[in-house]
Design an enzyme around this catalytic site. Structure first.
Site, short mmCIF file in Angstrom:
data_model
loop_
_atom_site.label_atom_id
_atom_site.label_comp_id
_atom_site.label_asym_id
_atom_site.label_seq_id
_atom_site.Cartn_x
_atom_site.Cartn_y
_atom_site.Cartn_z
N GLY A 46 -44.84 53.45 -0.84
CA GLY A 46 -44.05 54.51 0.23
C GLY A 46 -44.11 54.20 1.68
N PRO A 47 -43.47 54.89 2.35
CG PRO A 47 -42.25 56.78 3.03
CD PRO A 47 -42.64 56.00 1.86
N PRO A 48 -44.47 54.41 5.69
CG PRO A 48 -44.54 52.87 7.51
CD PRO A 48 -44.01 53.45 6.48
N GLY A 49 -47.56 56.21 6.71
CA GLY A 49 -47.90 57.52 7.23
C GLY A 49 -48.10 58.57 5.94
CB VAL A 50 -46.67 58.82 2.59
CG1 VAL A 50 -45.43 58.66 3.20
CG2 VAL A 50 -46.90 57.55 2.18
N GLY A 51 -49.97 58.42 3.46
CA GLY A 51 -51.48 58.59 2.94
C GLY A 51 -51.81 57.42 1.73
CE LYS A 52 -48.46 52.68 2.00
NZ LYS A 52 -47.85 53.47 3.06
CB THR A 53 -54.93 53.44 3.61
OG1 THR A 53 -53.95 52.24 3.58
CG2 THR A 53 -56.26 52.56 3.85
CB SER A 105 -27.33 52.16 -1.96
OG SER A 105 -27.97 52.21 -0.78
CE LYS A 135 -30.91 54.94 -1.46
NZ LYS A 135 -30.01 54.10 -1.94
#
Length: 787
Positions: A351-358, A678, A721
């Site tokens: 996912g993009p940065p800042g979505v809480g992966k870590t 796309s 998207k």
């Protein structure tokens, strides 16, 4: 004043001849041989002059010094290789008035300039004696100057001849030797020789001291080794052999519960260490290996007591939304509770940065009551960073995987491999390939580190990896992982996260009681829309932290800093707290426009809405593409134009429209590179709109690739998207029909607010995207009928 003499010139490189000094020379250059021949045919005299640049093979007059030495040939001998060996004796110093070239031979008009033979004054005589004293010390320290030279120099008379003898045996650079030859008077020559000798003697003293120190260190080490061996022998005779430390290490190995292979290896290394001198370099290497093996967890583990209710509570407490990720973790916990032991899966959070992966990886460890270890892979280019260095290398260490297990101290931690898509590759190997053994469930029960050279079991580790994009992850490595996408947060989810997590956390971190701060209705939404534009919440948290700092400052500047008075943050206060809003919430208009289509892109920071602008002007059919487009998007534009030309009659266009108009395709924010497969249908729609003058619906966005026959091909990143379309207020999204099956995976809020239109052909796209005017209706009806 002496009369000028015309003499043949013999150039010298890397050497300077002094008067009254005999020197052997090897002559091989044509000009030098010609000078020798001319001297032999004459009275045997020639002029020896040093070159300014020793690398010049055929020196001209400008390449030679103007001061040289008149010399006579003492002996000449021709060698088999064509060179000539000569012995010359310097006679008197001479100054060149001019050089006269004569073919290969160079002659010079020179005037003898000998040093004065007057007696030295008292000060100059003291300088001469100091020079001789320094020269004596110089000969004693210098290994290449024979000691017999000292007696010859001391017995030389007069003083000028003695000074030249000292200069001839002084090992200094060529410019300094030439400077000594050019000394105008004897006192100046003696003074300069004393300075050079003092510097050389000081340097030789330092070299001798360093050599003595090194020799003393070696002798001291040998002496200590001998005494250590004697001490060991004395302890053996007394029955007090100091083997307690090695015995303790062996006892630790027995109690550690090592595998049979590892235990055998440790015993062998300890026996080798017992026979080895403590001063031997290999002793430290062997001891470090034993320490690493004993420091690793082999059977220590966190007790497994899976509790689904506790895990659900922890995940809900730490993260809002992310239903699919939480569901997958709860499935794993349920299976673990039933089976008791599972071969650790490999989850990849994309996912993009800042979505809480870590932070999600940390929450997974807390939900499972396991230890958490994070390992960043960003920028790792060396394979040895993963699998370790072999012990034959100086400073060898185990790889990061083994180091992480040592930090974990248990065999079943949650190991987070952060930024796995940022792995590099260069001449030192491919770390992504080295990770295949780590992340393959069929191989990682016998992971072999190059440093340990022992099989280590990683099967009980729960691996969690994170990535911003799958595009840069090699396919074999991606195949080892279970992909879980985090598409980004909706606006209402961001508001909930800010209210429940971000604002209380930042206020507490800055020393403010969260209960004393109230966010007025609409304030957090204004902050989110006007000051952030991202898929995650990282920038939103930074803005909230800045607001918290402003509130702290206001309290400290108040009359009563310790006051717990309620503070209210309103929308109109944000400008004073944070400055002007960098984003306009209404900058994305949904008006119908001619030649402008909204495309959806999937980037490393999440989904984005891109406006594709097309301008059609009279011209000769030139297609111009701007906006820092990649090769794929340029090919999409060319394919879209070819499709329109093939369907020109169906679209109501003249057959030669491509010859009478120039088309300019532009995507704003040109400084940002853009590429991807796309944008085809969006470019084609914008081209049709610009050529026909039919406006494109402003509430429609689209994604998909177009072929030359007008087929719409599937795309990736539909979730990201779709979230971007919802975030920008788009109510209709055109997608490829092959992606329709993925609509069930979209968030419920997105599916409820956005109408998705799966299409198979470009005609369906035009029917949905172009505004239904009378002209457009005729064109579209014709296009659909001909299709």
């Amino acid at each position: 004043m002496s009369a000028a003499i015309r003499l043949p010139v013999l150039p010298l490189r890397d050497v300077v001849l002094y008067p009254h000094v005999v020197m052997p020379l090897l002559v091989g250059r044509p000009g030098s041989l010609a000078a020798l021949q001319a001297a032999s045919d004459g009275d045997g005299q020639l002029l020896l002059v040093a070159q300014r640049d020793p690398d010049v093979d055929e020196p001209a007059a400008a390449d030679l010094h103007r001061t040289g030495v008149m010399a006579r040939l003492v002996q000449t001998q021709r060698l088999p290789n064509g060179a000539t060996k000569v012995l010359v004796e310097g006679m008197v110093r001479a100054r060149v008035e001019r050089f006269t070239p004569a073919g290969a031979l160079l002659r010079a008009i020179a005037v003898p300039t000998p040093l004065s033979a007057d007696e030295l004054e008292a000060d100059d005589e003291a300088a001469r004696r100091r020079m001789l004293s320094l020269f004596e010390e110089y000969v004693g320290l210098h290994r290449r100057v024979p000691s017999e030279i000292l007696g010859l120099v001391q017995g030389t008379e007069p003083a000028a001849r003695q000074a030249y003898a000292v200069a001839a045996h002084l090992g200094v650079r060529l410019p300094l030797r030439q400077e000594l030859l050019e000394a105008s008077a004897l006192p100046e020559l003696v003074q300069r020789l004393g300075e050079l000798l003092a510097a050389e003697v000081e340097m030789l003293r330092l070299e001798r001291k360093i050599e003595d120190d090194v020799r003393g260190s070696v002798f001291r080490n040998q002496r200590e080794f001998y005494l250590q061996e004697q001490l060991k022998a004395i302890h053996r005779e007394l029955g007090q052999e100091d083997g307690n430390e090695l015995a303790d290490l062996e006892a630790q190995a027995e109690q550690k519960g090592l595998s049979e292979v590892a235990l055998t290896r440790v015993r062998r290394e300890l026996r080798k260490l017992a026979r080895m001198s403590p001063m031997a370099p290999e002793a430290a290497v062997t001891r470090n290996f034993v320490d690493w093996v004993l420091a690793l967890p082999w059977h220590e583990r966190t007790p497994n007591q899976p509790d689904i209710a506790h895990a659900r509570a922890v995940l809900d407490e730490d993260h809002h939304g992310l239903a699919e990720v939480k569901d997958r973790i709860l499935d794993y916990i349920a299976a673990l509770a039933m089976a008791g032991q599972l071969n650790g899966p490999v989850l990849c959070l994309v996912g993009p940065p800042g979505v809480g992966k870590t932070s999600l990886g940390r929450s997974i460890a807390r939900a499972l009551s396991r230890k958490f270890v994070r390992m960043s892979l960003g920028g790792v280019r060396d394979e040895a960073e993963i699998r370790g260095h072999r012990r034959t290398y100086v400073g060898a260490m185990p790889g990061r995987i083994v180091q992480a297990m040592r930090r974990a101290e248990v065999v079943n931690p949650v190991l987070l491999l952060d930024e796995i898509d940022k792995l590099g590759q260069d001449f030192r190997g491919d770390p992504a390939s080295a990770l295949l053994e780590v992340l393959d469930p069929e191989q990682h029960q016998a992971f072999n580190d190059h440093y340990l050279e022992l099989d280590y079991d990683l099967s009980q580790v729960l691996f969690v990896t994170t990535a911003n994009s799958l595009a840069t992850i090699p396919e074999p490595l991606r195949d080892r992982m279970e992909i879980i996408r985090l598409p980004g947060y909706l606006d209402q989810e961001k508001l909930a996260i800010a209210d429940r997590y971000l604002a209380p956390r930042q206020l507490s971190a800055h020393g403010v009681d969260p209960s004393t701060v109230t966010w007025a209705p609409g304030a957090m939404e204004s902050l989110m829309r006007g000051y952030t534009r991202e898929a995650g919440v990282r920038e939103l948290e930074r803005r909230v932290a800045r607001v918290a700092r402003k509130l702290v400052r206001r309290r400290l500047e108040a009359a009563d800093p310790a006051s717990e008075a309620q503070q209210v943050v309103r929308s109109e206060d944000l400008h004073a707290l944070l400055g002007p809003a960098p984003y306009d919430p209404d900058d994305t208009t949904l008006d119908d426009k001619v030649g402008v289509a909204a495309g959806l892109a999937y980037t490393s920071v999440g989904g984005e809405l891109l406006e594709i602008e097309v301008s059609a002007v009279p011209g000769r059919g030139r297609l111009q593409l701007t906006g820092t487009l990649g090769d794929v998007m340029k090919e999409s534009a060319s394919a879209a134009l070819s499709f329109i030309r093939a369907r020109s009659r169906a679209l109501g266009l003249p057959d030669d429209f491509h010859k009478t108009r120039d088309l300019h395709v532009h995507i704003p924010t040109g400084a940002t590179p853009k590429d991807g497969p796309s944008a085809g249908i969006a470019i084609a729609t914008a081209l049709v709109s610009a050529i026909t003058g039919i406006p494109v619906r402003g509430d429609v966005a689209m994604t998909g690739e177009v072929t030359l026959r007008g087929r719409v091909l599937p795309i990736g990143g539909l979730r990201e998207k779709a979230v971007a379309a919802h975030r920008n207020g788009v109510t209709h999204v055109i997608i490829p029909h092959a992606n329709a099956r993925q609509l069930e995976e979209l968030p419920e809020d997105v599916r409820g607010a956005v109408h998705f239109h799966p299409v198979r052909t470009m005609d369906e796209v035009l029917a949905l995207a172009l505004r239904a005017t009378e002209v457009a209706a005729d064109v579209l009806a014709t296009a659909v009928i001909t299709h």
